[in-house]
Design an enzyme around this catalytic site. Structure first.
Site, PDB file in Angstrom:
ATOM      1  N   THR A 193      -3.366   2.506  -0.877  1.00 36.76           N
ATOM      2  CA  THR A 193      -3.376   2.075   0.536  1.00 36.76           C
ATOM      3  C   THR A 193      -4.341   1.045   0.540  1.00 36.76           C
ATOM      4  OG1 THR A 193      -3.130   4.686   1.042  1.00 36.76           O
ATOM      5  CG2 THR A 193      -3.959   3.248   2.907  1.00 36.76           C
TER       6      THR A 193
ATOM      7  N   LYS B  76       2.334   3.547   6.586  1.00 32.74           N
ATOM      8  CA  LYS B  76       1.009   4.466   5.944  1.00 32.74           C
ATOM      9  C   LYS B  76      -0.237   4.352   6.694  1.00 32.74           C
ATOM     10  CE  LYS B  76      -1.192   6.839   3.027  1.00 32.74           C
ATOM     11  NZ  LYS B  76      -1.541   6.664   1.968  1.00 32.74           N
TER      12      LYS B  76
ATOM     13  N   LYS C 250     -12.008   4.368   3.982  1.00 29.11           N
ATOM     14  CA  LYS C 250     -11.395   3.300   3.656  1.00 29.11           C
ATOM     15  C   LYS C 250      -9.948   3.313   4.605  1.00 29.11           C
ATOM     16  CE  LYS C 250      -8.805   3.134   0.481  1.00 29.11           C
ATOM     17  NZ  LYS C 250      -7.110   3.092   0.052  1.00 29.11           N
TER      18      LYS C 250
END
Length: 321
Positions: free
Chosen positions: A96, A171, A246
């Site tokens: 990611t 995502k 994150k």
């Protein structure tokens, strides 16, 4: 069957590679963490000492890394993927990252005559073990079609999201919604506790009602309700605060870049930052429930069981995801 290079054999990479091995592929893996490499070897991965060795004759190369800076280093470094991949090797990044990093990977690959697909995943460690992950693929149609066949042994769902960067964009938005759901579930669970509701009975109500969410059904932050929830294991990570921060931060960053207002995501990010400031970055992200508790304590979490405050993951080396 294919020969597959895999960079990053951590909590996600190890079970994912095991499914590829079980499907008959040869997997050559690399990880800077000896324990992660050893665990992957026990699952049938051929552990090698360098990216160059992993890529030698490989049909495909997967990367599974914690942060954008790791991805850029592993791909663009002097001894990185771009330095050793050949035009026949399909490159797939399951990490990611921010949209800019994903586009950088696509552009740099194209400039070298290489094929790249952004291939982020959803489903967490449980999905990785059960080979029920959702793969979100972005790239050129022919490359995406090839990628879809490769990821099938690890996947419950394979979704072709569009051109370069579409997979990672999907995502980021999905995970942003997840962390907002975690915040809602956390507050609901603690209010139900304070109102004297039986936790399992309330969960039964919410799971078939309008308060339901994937987070609530899978990660409910009260022990004894959902079997695999972190609340049953002192909030040891299934999805750590550090990694959640994150991902949520990347989504907020994307909102700033596009002019979209994300007040709920910003609040979720602030709560994750609060846990990190307490030294809890290595715990499970559902520990945000303690921020809703009247006195900051949380049933299922005993700080004295932590050997030391959980430290944030290092960012100076390409550690595995």
């Amino acid at each position: 069957m294919s020969t597959i290079a895999w960079i990053g054999l951590g909590h996600m990479g190890a079970p994912m590679t095991a499914h590829l091995v079980a499907a008959g592929h040869t997997v050559r893996g690399v990880d800077v963490n000896p324990a992660a490499a050893e665990a992957a070897a026990a699952r049938g991965v051929q552990v090698v000492g360098s990216i160059r060795e992993a890529l030698d004759g490989a049909d495909a190369c997967f990367t599974s890394l914690p942060k954008p800076e790791h991805v850029r280093l592993v791909y663009g470094g002097e001894d990185g993927v771009f330095a050793h991949a050949t035009p026949g090797t399909l490159l797939l990044d399951t990490s990611t990252v921010d949209v800019d990093t994903s586009h950088w990977c696509h552009d740099e690959a194209a400039a070298r005559g290489l094929s790249f697909v952004d291939a982020p995943i959803s489903g967490g460690t449980a999905g990785a073990e059960a080979h029920t992950l959702t793969f979100m693929l972005g790239g050129r149609p022919d490359d995406v079609a090839r990628a879809a066949d490769l990821v099938a042994p690890m996947a419950g769902n394979v979704i072709r999201c569009g051109e370069a960067g579409a997979g990672i964009a999907a995502k980021l938005v999905n995970n942003m919604m997840l962390f907002i759901s975690v915040m809602a579930m956390s507050e609901g669970s603690q209010l139900a506790e304070q109102l004297g509701l039986d936790a399992k009975v309330f969960w039964d109500v919410a799971s078939v009602s309008s308060g339901s969410s994937w987070a609530m059904r899978t990660w409910y932050p009260v022990p004894g309700v959902v079997e695999k929830a972190a609340a049953n294991n002192n909030f040891e990570p299934t999805f750590s605060v550090d990694l959640a921060r994150k991902d949520c931060g990347l989504a907020v960053q994307a909102g700033e870049a596009t002019g979209v207002h994300l007040p709920a995501a910003e609040l979720a990010l602030a709560q994750l930052d609060e846990l990190i400031a307490e030294g809890l970055g290595g715990k499970d992200c559902t520990l945000v429930a303690k921020l809703a508790s009247p006195d900051g304590t949380l049933r299922g979490y005993d700080p004295s069981r932590d050997a030391a405050p959980a430290a944030s993951a290092p960012t100076s080396v390409p550690a595995s995801a």
